[in-house]
Scaffold this active site. Structure first.
Site, PDB file in Angstrom:
ATOM      1  N   ARG A 177      36.207  11.661 -15.547  1.00  7.10           N
ATOM      2  CA  ARG A 177      35.439  10.622 -15.949  1.00  7.10           C
ATOM      3  C   ARG A 177      35.096  10.729 -17.275  1.00  7.10           C
ATOM      4  O   ARG A 177      34.639  11.826 -17.919  1.00  7.10           O
ATOM      5  CB  ARG A 177      34.031  10.950 -15.182  1.00  7.10           C
ATOM      6  CG  ARG A 177      33.182   9.927 -15.050  1.00  7.10           C
ATOM      7  CD  ARG A 177      31.683  10.286 -14.564  1.00  7.10           C
ATOM      8  NE  ARG A 177      30.735   9.172 -14.778  1.00  7.10           N
ATOM      9  CZ  ARG A 177      29.567   9.154 -14.121  1.00  7.10           C
ATOM     10  NH1 ARG A 177      29.541   9.603 -13.107  1.00  7.10           N
ATOM     11  NH2 ARG A 177      28.674   8.200 -14.665  1.00  7.10           N
ATOM     12  N   ASP A 236      31.420  11.582  -9.472  1.00  5.91           N
ATOM     13  CA  ASP A 236      29.870  11.160  -9.684  1.00  5.91           C
ATOM     14  C   ASP A 236      29.266  12.487  -9.176  1.00  5.91           C
ATOM     15  O   ASP A 236      29.245  12.496  -7.863  1.00  5.91           O
ATOM     16  CB  ASP A 236      29.671   9.999  -9.270  1.00  5.91           C
ATOM     17  CG  ASP A 236      27.987   9.696  -9.817  1.00  5.91           C
ATOM     18  OD1 ASP A 236      28.000   9.717 -11.014  1.00  5.91           O
ATOM     19  OD2 ASP A 236      27.369   8.685  -9.113  1.00  5.91           O
ATOM     20  N   ASP A 291      25.538  13.857  -8.666  1.00  7.03           N
ATOM     21  CA  ASP A 291      24.126  13.366  -8.765  1.00  7.03           C
ATOM     22  C   ASP A 291      23.450  14.778  -8.261  1.00  7.03           C
ATOM     23  O   ASP A 291      23.522  15.144  -7.190  1.00  7.03           O
ATOM     24  CB  ASP A 291      23.737  12.256  -8.075  1.00  7.03           C
ATOM     25  CG  ASP A 291      24.110  11.044  -8.914  1.00  7.03           C
ATOM     26  OD1 ASP A 291      24.281  11.018  -9.984  1.00  7.03           O
ATOM     27  OD2 ASP A 291      24.171   9.962  -8.001  1.00  7.03           O
ATOM     28  N   ARG A 303      34.543   5.280 -10.765  1.00 12.37           N
ATOM     29  CA  ARG A 303      34.718   6.253 -11.298  1.00 12.37           C
ATOM     30  C   ARG A 303      35.458   7.614 -10.498  1.00 12.37           C
ATOM     31  O   ARG A 303      35.386   7.431  -9.206  1.00 12.37           O
ATOM     32  CB  ARG A 303      33.402   7.020 -11.860  1.00 12.37           C
ATOM     33  CG  ARG A 303      32.416   7.154 -10.789  1.00 12.37           C
ATOM     34  CD  ARG A 303      30.899   6.968 -11.599  1.00 12.37           C
ATOM     35  NE  ARG A 303      29.850   6.759 -10.659  1.00 12.37           N
ATOM     36  CZ  ARG A 303      29.162   5.506 -10.161  1.00 12.37           C
ATOM     37  NH1 ARG A 303      29.943   4.426 -10.868  1.00 12.37           N
ATOM     38  NH2 ARG A 303      28.480   5.187  -9.451  1.00 12.37           N
TER      39      ARG A 303
END
Length: 143
Positions: free
Chosen positions: A81, A94, A96, A91
């Protein structure tokens, strides 16, 4: 307890997920539970974006949430990324950080708990599999 929502829609998504978990563990994250993968339409991305795959992961972390965020962001970059990345775009990975040891943060770089986790089905569905008690205690509707 630490809770991550991890997803991606480009490249070898499942392989990147497993590599990310291994790198998190090498950095000191202790994995407790991992949901099965969930496939979700790409929402808000560029036209024609492929579906996302999403997982929820719980574990333990003994250092600060800021250190964990730095580790996670480094892993995202290491696995393809770009560091500078359009916000709502496809992407490879990810990661989070949804919650970290009941810490509360509201800084330019980190908000805990994650501000939009209750609004996202792609977070709630896998989260219900690994941390339903936490989600309900923090106001989630898991129906």
């Amino acid at each position: 307890m630490v809770i991550f929502s991890i997803g991606g829609n480009l490249g070898e998504v499942e392989e990147n997920f497993h590599r990310a978990l291994a790198l998190l563990q090498e950095a000191g994250f202790v994995l407790r539970k991992c949901s099965r993968p969930y496939r979700n339409p790409a929402v808000g991305c560029e036209p024609g974006a492929p579906d996302f795959w999403n997982w929820a992961v719980t574990g333990e972390w003994s250092r600060s949430p800021e250190e964990l965020l730095e580790v996670a962001q480094g892993i995202e970059v290491a696995l393809g990324r770009p560091k500078e990345h359009p916000h709502w775009h496809s992407r490879t990975l990810d990661i989070d950080l949804l919650a970290c040891n009941e810490e509360v943060r509201n800084t330019p770089t980190l908000t805990l708990p994650h501000p939009r986790w209750r609004e996202r089905r792609f977070v709630l569905v896998p989260l219900a599999e690994v941390a339903p008690e936490w989600a309900k205690a923090h106001g989630a509707d898991l129906r």
